[in-house]
Write a protein that holds these residues in place. Structure first.
Motif, PDB file in Angstrom:
ATOM      1  N   UNK A  79     -18.109   3.633  -6.599  1.00  0.00           N
ATOM      2  CA  UNK A  79     -18.131   2.363  -5.863  1.00  0.00           C
ATOM      3  C   UNK A  79     -17.116   1.368  -6.407  1.00  0.00           C
ATOM      4  N   UNK A  80     -17.038   1.234  -7.732  1.00  0.00           N
ATOM      5  CA  UNK A  80     -16.079   0.287  -8.320  1.00  0.00           C
ATOM      6  C   UNK A  80     -14.646   0.719  -8.040  1.00  0.00           C
ATOM      7  N   UNK A  81     -14.427   2.041  -8.058  1.00  0.00           N
ATOM      8  CA  UNK A  81     -13.080   2.555  -7.794  1.00  0.00           C
ATOM      9  C   UNK A  81     -12.670   2.263  -6.344  1.00  0.00           C
ATOM     10  N   UNK A  82     -13.549   2.584  -5.402  1.00  0.00           N
ATOM     11  CA  UNK A  82     -13.224   2.412  -3.978  1.00  0.00           C
ATOM     12  C   UNK A  82     -13.010   0.933  -3.654  1.00  0.00           C
ATOM     13  N   UNK A  83     -13.830   0.081  -4.241  1.00  0.00           N
ATOM     14  CA  UNK A  83     -13.671  -1.362  -3.990  1.00  0.00           C
ATOM     15  C   UNK A  83     -12.323  -1.870  -4.503  1.00  0.00           C
ATOM     16  N   UNK A  84     -11.930  -1.398  -5.676  1.00  0.00           N
ATOM     17  CA  UNK A  84     -10.645  -1.843  -6.234  1.00  0.00           C
ATOM     18  C   UNK A  84      -9.485  -1.370  -5.361  1.00  0.00           C
ATOM     19  N   UNK A  94      -6.579  -3.413  -2.700  1.00  0.00           N
ATOM     20  CA  UNK A  94      -5.129  -3.290  -2.741  1.00  0.00           C
ATOM     21  C   UNK A  94      -4.559  -2.637  -3.981  1.00  0.00           C
ATOM     22  N   UNK A  95      -5.432  -2.216  -4.913  1.00  0.00           N
ATOM     23  CA  UNK A  95      -4.911  -1.564  -6.121  1.00  0.00           C
ATOM     24  C   UNK A  95      -4.396  -0.164  -5.773  1.00  0.00           C
ATOM     25  N   UNK A  96      -3.204   0.188  -6.208  1.00  0.00           N
ATOM     26  CA  UNK A  96      -2.673   1.522  -5.905  1.00  0.00           C
ATOM     27  C   UNK A  96      -3.321   2.593  -6.785  1.00  0.00           C
ATOM     28  N   UNK A  97      -3.391   3.814  -6.238  1.00  0.00           N
ATOM     29  CA  UNK A  97      -3.918   4.950  -6.997  1.00  0.00           C
ATOM     30  C   UNK A  97      -3.352   6.240  -6.431  1.00  0.00           C
ATOM     31  N   UNK A  98      -3.281   7.254  -7.273  1.00  0.00           N
ATOM     32  CA  UNK A  98      -2.851   8.571  -6.788  1.00  0.00           C
ATOM     33  C   UNK A  98      -3.949   9.219  -5.942  1.00  0.00           C
ATOM     34  N   UNK A  99      -5.182   8.727  -6.085  1.00  0.00           N
ATOM     35  CA  UNK A  99      -6.287   9.237  -5.268  1.00  0.00           C
ATOM     36  C   UNK A  99      -6.333   8.415  -3.989  1.00  0.00           C
ATOM     37  N   UNK A 100      -5.956   9.059  -2.870  1.00  0.00           N
ATOM     38  CA  UNK A 100      -5.854   8.286  -1.623  1.00  0.00           C
ATOM     39  C   UNK A 100      -6.896   8.682  -0.588  1.00  0.00           C
ATOM     40  N   UNK A 101      -7.616   9.788  -0.804  1.00  0.00           N
ATOM     41  CA  UNK A 101      -8.609  10.224   0.185  1.00  0.00           C
ATOM     42  C   UNK A 101      -9.699   9.167   0.333  1.00  0.00           C
ATOM     43  N   UNK A 102     -10.255   9.082   1.545  1.00  0.00           N
ATOM     44  CA  UNK A 102     -11.290   8.073   1.798  1.00  0.00           C
ATOM     45  C   UNK A 102     -12.516   8.339   0.925  1.00  0.00           C
ATOM     46  N   UNK A 103     -12.928   9.616   0.862  1.00  0.00           N
ATOM     47  CA  UNK A 103     -14.094   9.964   0.046  1.00  0.00           C
ATOM     48  C   UNK A 103     -13.615  10.494  -1.304  1.00  0.00           C
TER      49      UNK A 103
END
Ligand SMILES: [Zn+2]
Length: 315
Positions: A195-200, A204-213
């Motif tokens: 939850x904290x990751x998805x919210x960040x 607008x925080x960039x990440x190499x993990x781009x999948x919705x789930x």
């Protein structure tokens, strides 16, 4: 004459596990079945009685050699009355587990909370073996816990002892499923880490993990591979666990905090961060004394702990 074996059952919403355990805590036999939760309480009880019969038959253990059975269930529950008060995953309300399963199996039967059973299993045969006072923290959908003080599970008069997931670590913080804000569960569970990751990321925080789930495991893997956002989220999880660990150390001066659940598969990557955040906590004496360790029994913790309760109380 005392009996040679006891049976421990660990009932979950999806699967049930059973083990026949001897007085030295060796597992003589184990088996499992899926939990027919949708078919109702009576069907689940019948399947557990059948599981027990098959377990003993396959291990060639006669029921006369079995001192009793302990079933670990999700709660809240009342072990004195032998009832599960509410188990959402099973759709149970006020069900008489001890009477029903005892009648079906013909064995003396007791009931234990599933988190307590797993914690007691680690205490008697896993990462807590040899400690006097141990706390278990289980990171999953929520954060479960168990407290063993001087060798005794701390159940409490309401059978809710050890609910460390709902101790508040940040007043007014993230919403928890229990209704409070800022619970440990709202920060350190696998679910809240996601939850904290998805919210960040949504902020607008960039990440190499781009999948919705995204799964908790994927976040840990990305963090290991250097993804900045994932690293920050995992460091946050470790920090919140360390805050809770420090509170527990100060409250009970335990020998060990044993952490279980899916995220411990990250191994030293997680534990090094927890310990690094933890050793910097003030009030050094209890903090320095308490070791933070990974659970070692895996899926066996619940059945071993349940069997240990049966040995202690029945056999
Ligand atoms: Zn809560």
């Amino acid at each position: 004459m005392s009996k040679k074996y006891v049976v421990g059952i660990d009932l979950g919403g999806t699967n049930a596990r059973a083990a026949a355990v001897d007085r030295d805590l060796h597992i003589a036999a184990r088996n499992r079945c899926s939990t027919p939760a949708a078919d109702g309480f009576a069907a689940v009880m019948r399947s557990l009685a059948q599981l027990t019969d098959e377990l003993l038959r396959d291990a060639k253990i006669d029921k006369s050699e079995v001192g009793g059975l302990c079933i670990a269930c999700p709660g809240p529950l009342d072990g004195d009355q032998g009832i599960v008060i509410h188990a959402p995953n099973l759709q149970w309300f006020d069900v008489p587990v001890v009477k029903t399963l005892g009648d079906l199996t013909g064995l003396k039967t007791i009931l234990e909370n599933d988190a307590n059973a797993a914690g007691y299993g680690e205490f008697i045969a896993g990462a807590g073996k040899g400690a006097q006072t141990m706390i278990m923290m289980t990171l999953g959908t929520g954060v479960g816990g168990a407290v063993v003080i001087d060798g005794q599970l701390r159940r409490g008069p309401s059978w809710t002892g050890g609910e460390l997931g709902h101790t508040v670590i940040l007043d007014g913080g993230r919403q928890c499923a229990c209704g409070q804000r800022g619970c440990l569960e709202a920060y350190a569970s696998a679910t809240s880490t996601v939850g904290r990751f998805v919210e960040a990321r949504q902020a607008g925080r960039p990440s190499s993990l781009t999948a919705a789930a995204v799964s908790c495991r994927e976040i840990f893997t990305a963090a290991k591979e250097g993804d900045e956002l994932a690293k920050e989220i995992v460091a946050g999880t470790a920090h919140y666990i360390a805050v809770a660990a420090s509170n527990l150390a100060n409250l009970l001066n335990p020998d060990r905090l044993v952490i279980s659940g899916g995220p411990i598969q990250a191994g030293d990557f997680l534990f090094d961060q927890i310990r690094a955040a933890y050793v910097n906590r003030p009030f050094a004496r209890p903090v320095q004394h308490m070791q933070i360790l990974s659970a070692t029994l895996g899926e066996d913790a619940g059945v071993v702990g349940a069997a240990g309760c049966a040995l202690r109380l029945l056999a």
